[in-house]
Design a protein around this motif. Structure first.
Motif, mmCIF file in Angstrom:
data_model
loop_
_atom_site.group_PDB
_atom_site.id
_atom_site.type_symbol
_atom_site.label_atom_id
_atom_site.label_comp_id
_atom_site.label_asym_id
_atom_site.label_seq_id
_atom_site.Cartn_x
_atom_site.Cartn_y
_atom_site.Cartn_z
ATOM 1 N N ARG A 161 3.111 9.941 8.018
ATOM 2 C CA ARG A 161 3.215 8.669 8.559
ATOM 3 C C ARG A 161 3.806 8.089 9.707
ATOM 4 O O ARG A 161 3.612 7.558 10.299
ATOM 5 C CB ARG A 161 3.658 7.735 7.341
ATOM 6 C CG ARG A 161 2.868 7.964 5.882
ATOM 7 C CD ARG A 161 1.545 7.180 6.122
ATOM 8 N NE ARG A 161 0.241 7.769 6.685
ATOM 9 C CZ ARG A 161 -0.180 8.915 6.358
ATOM 10 N NH1 ARG A 161 0.044 9.441 5.101
ATOM 11 N NH2 ARG A 161 -1.103 9.709 7.021
ATOM 12 N N TRP B 60 3.573 13.694 3.345
ATOM 13 C CA TRP B 60 3.078 12.346 3.519
ATOM 14 C C TRP B 60 3.946 11.478 4.477
ATOM 15 O O TRP B 60 3.336 10.924 5.372
ATOM 16 C CB TRP B 60 2.690 11.776 2.073
ATOM 17 C CG TRP B 60 1.950 10.493 2.222
ATOM 18 C CD1 TRP B 60 0.750 10.245 2.381
ATOM 19 C CD2 TRP B 60 2.659 9.093 2.271
ATOM 20 N NE1 TRP B 60 0.431 8.804 2.259
ATOM 21 C CE2 TRP B 60 1.432 7.947 2.255
ATOM 22 C CE3 TRP B 60 3.854 8.624 2.224
ATOM 23 C CZ2 TRP B 60 1.852 6.856 2.354
ATOM 24 C CZ3 TRP B 60 4.063 7.195 2.132
ATOM 25 C CH2 TRP B 60 3.118 6.375 2.371
ATOM 26 N N GLN C 199 5.037 14.351 -0.951
ATOM 27 C CA GLN C 199 5.581 13.084 -0.473
ATOM 28 C C GLN C 199 6.254 13.243 0.777
ATOM 29 O O GLN C 199 6.167 12.450 1.613
ATOM 30 C CB GLN C 199 6.415 12.389 -1.669
ATOM 31 C CG GLN C 199 5.489 11.685 -2.808
ATOM 32 C CD GLN C 199 5.987 10.326 -3.341
ATOM 33 O OE1 GLN C 199 7.220 10.035 -2.806
ATOM 34 N NE2 GLN C 199 5.413 9.920 -4.294
ATOM 35 N N SER D 200 2.692 6.428 -7.221
ATOM 36 C CA SER D 200 1.426 6.910 -8.038
ATOM 37 C C SER D 200 1.672 8.196 -8.953
ATOM 38 O O SER D 200 0.922 8.273 -10.016
ATOM 39 C CB SER D 200 0.269 7.359 -7.043
ATOM 40 O OG SER D 200 0.779 8.447 -6.191
ATOM 41 N N ARG E 97 2.381 1.503 -3.379
ATOM 42 C CA ARG E 97 1.283 2.122 -4.163
ATOM 43 C C ARG E 97 1.300 3.714 -4.360
ATOM 44 O O ARG E 97 1.283 4.327 -5.542
ATOM 45 C CB ARG E 97 0.041 1.350 -4.378
ATOM 46 C CG ARG E 97 -0.870 1.631 -5.340
ATOM 47 C CD ARG E 97 -2.296 0.903 -5.164
ATOM 48 N NE ARG E 97 -2.153 -0.449 -5.613
ATOM 49 C CZ ARG E 97 -2.038 -0.856 -6.795
ATOM 50 N NH1 ARG E 97 -2.025 -0.059 -7.903
ATOM 51 N NH2 ARG E 97 -1.670 -2.169 -7.096
ATOM 52 N N TYR E 98 1.043 4.137 -3.154
ATOM 53 C CA TYR E 98 0.994 5.557 -3.025
ATOM 54 C C TYR E 98 2.487 6.201 -3.615
ATOM 55 O O TYR E 98 2.243 7.390 -4.384
ATOM 56 C CB TYR E 98 0.873 6.096 -1.611
ATOM 57 C CG TYR E 98 0.820 7.616 -1.619
ATOM 58 C CD1 TYR E 98 -0.095 8.413 -1.887
ATOM 59 C CD2 TYR E 98 1.982 8.349 -0.870
ATOM 60 C CE1 TYR E 98 0.122 9.742 -1.956
ATOM 61 C CE2 TYR E 98 2.351 9.689 -0.740
ATOM 62 C CZ TYR E 98 1.327 10.483 -1.343
ATOM 63 O OH TYR E 98 1.428 11.650 -1.299
ATOM 64 N N SER F 163 0.914 -1.365 0.119
ATOM 65 C CA SER F 163 0.010 0.083 -0.032
ATOM 66 C C SER F 163 0.844 1.232 0.081
ATOM 67 O O SER F 163 0.618 2.208 -0.869
ATOM 68 C CB SER F 163 -0.904 0.033 1.264
ATOM 69 O OG SER F 163 -1.582 1.043 1.201
ATOM 70 N N ASN F 164 1.963 1.384 0.890
ATOM 71 C CA ASN F 164 2.933 2.371 0.792
ATOM 72 C C ASN F 164 3.466 2.584 -0.450
ATOM 73 O O ASN F 164 3.590 3.674 -0.945
ATOM 74 C CB ASN F 164 4.044 2.213 1.965
ATOM 75 C CG ASN F 164 3.613 1.887 3.300
ATOM 76 O OD1 ASN F 164 2.438 2.379 3.588
ATOM 77 N ND2 ASN F 164 4.132 1.322 4.197
#
Length: 456
Positions: free
Chosen positions: A96, A92, A89, A76, A72-73, A69-70
């Motif tokens: 996190r 982000w 990023q 992206s 994929r972001y 999941s990490n």
């Protein structure tokens, strides 16, 4: 740009049915180091009567689904340093780290010199015939391959950061890897690159050193290419998206500055607001000639047009579908090679993201876990596989801290570096800013740039 790393890994690592296989080697290595160095030796619980098996807790809680999941972001969108995506990023990552339960997390800005192609202007290499007509020109931008998610209009077209801008035209000399001994060999055969464009094979030495030597020996421009022997299997057509081998349209990005690490305008000093900056004009770390990397299929066209009068030594050959001739003359009288490059160097802000989990005993001793975050395109393998894993390590550490009232013996610092691709800029600036403290208190640094392995 879309090399075997940035193309094939994007497709394969995001494939749900196989995703758990990709992290085995990378996560095993990270767990080994973090549990052995960061936890097993330094970890403590506030409850002296209870000794935690922290290593096993980490192994049990690591989630490959969460890492996927990490990833994929992170993949992206393209996230070149100094762009809006770079800041998004960085923030982000900070969020996190805080969400994981680290004690502190923040973004750290640096005002540095970066480099970009001019929007809408293609950098290219062309063959010009004796009437001045363009007989062939390189694409300037690599075509989309694979699935739609692996392409974005935000991907910058082909360029090498810090190249000089300009249009040069002349004969071409194949100089092998472009080392000093290659130029000396050419001179021993009476071949001088001065006044010509150097065609240089990537590998063996840093690309910036190749450009510096080409300039020193008098080349008016440099065209870089990867030989097929180093980028494909035996089957020429067995390339991405059918395999992980680099397609013939793939061109290698990368900076060609001469300062190996840090901001070019603030050498040996952090690029903070108060820093003195040297003038960019006539900067010794910036090339004075235009430079462009092209795909090996494009380089084959150039090689085929070099006159056979000076064949290259056998050891200078590879697996290109073209003869290896040195030049400088082209096969047809009056033909020339034109190199057209437009690059803008700009001062922009890049960001590191730093997260801190304080130690319980020696909180003034630091164990650092780090990786760069920026990429020329999506960066699926380098660096985002490592970044995705580092975020998961932080999540697990924070979870153990909350659930078990645990802290490591020494402080752990999670470091997400910006502008690495421009010459390790983010990490250099941060260590220059904190050099005295790190010299006294840093215990170990573990880099997790690429955290996967295998052929899937």
């Amino acid at each position: 740009m879309w090399s075997n790393q940035d193309l094939s890994e994007t497709k394969t690592m995001l494939e749900p049915s196989k995703k758990s296989d990709y992290w085995i080697v990378g996560i095993a290595l990270i767990i080994f180091f973090t549990s052995g160095i960061l936890i097993g030796r330094y970890g403590t619980s506030h409850d002296s009567q209870h000794v935690l098996d922290v290593k096993q807790l980490v192994i049990d809680q690591i989630s490959t689904d969460q890492i996927s999941s990490n990833l994929r972001y992170l993949t992206s969108t393209p996230h070149v340093a100094g762009t809006a995506q770079d800041l998004l990023q960085a923030e982000w990552m900070r969020d996190r780290f805080l969400e994981a339960g680290l004690d502190e997390a923040k973004t750290v800005p640096y005002d540095v010199l970066l480099s970009y192609p001019l929007p809408g202007v293609m950098n290219k290499v062309s063959l010009i015939d004796d009437h001045g007509r363009i007989n062939y020109t390189t694409a300037g931008r690599q075509p989309p391959l694979g699935s739609p998610e692996e392409y974005s209009e935000d991907i910058m077209h082909n360029f090498n950061a810090f190249s000089a801008s300009g249009v040069v035209e002349g004969n071409v000399v194949y100089v092998h890897y472009g080392r000093k001994k290659d130029y000396e060999f050419l001179l021993s055969r009476g071949i001088n690159v001065s006044g010509h464009i150097a065609l240089i094979r990537l590998g063996v030495i840093f690309r910036g050193s190749k450009v510096e030597l080409a300039e020193r020996y008098g080349a008016i421009g440099a065209v870089l290419f990867s030989d097929r022997i180093e980028k494909t299997s035996q089957d020429r057509n067995f390339t991405y998206p059918d395999s992980w081998w680099m397609p013939g349209t793939g061109a290698e990005y990368g900076h060609v500055g001469r300062l190996r690490g840090g901001d070019l305008l603030t050498p040996y000093y952090p690029a903070i607001e108060s820093a003195f900056r040297i003038n960019e004009d006539n900067h010794p770390g910036l090339p004075k000639i235009p430079v462009l990397a092209i795909g090996y299929e494009e380089a084959e066209v150039i090689l085929r047009h070099i006159s056979p009068e000076n064949p290259a030594p056998t050891k200078w050959g590879g697996k290109m579908d073209a003869p290896y001739n040195i030049g400088p003359n082209l096969r047809y009288p009056g033909w020339k090679v034109r190199l057209d490059v437009s690059i803008a160097n700009e001062r922009r802000t890049t960001f590191n993201t730093i997260g801190i989990l304080k130690g319980s005993v020696e909180d003034d001793r630091y164990v650092l876990l780090g990786n760069h975050r920026d990429a020329w395109t999506f960066g699926a393998l380098d660096p985002s596989s490592g970044t995705a894993s580092m975020i998961e390590i932080a999540r697990v550490f924070g979870n153990i801290k909350r659930e078990q009232n645990w802290r490591p013996r020494r402080t752990i610092v999670f470091c997400s570096w910006g502008a690495h691709e421009y010459g390790l800029v983010g990490s250099y600036e941060w260590t220059q800013q904190h050099a005295k403290v790190l010299n006294q208190r840093a215990v170990a640094y573990l880099n997790v740039d690429t955290a996967v392995s295998g052929k899937k």
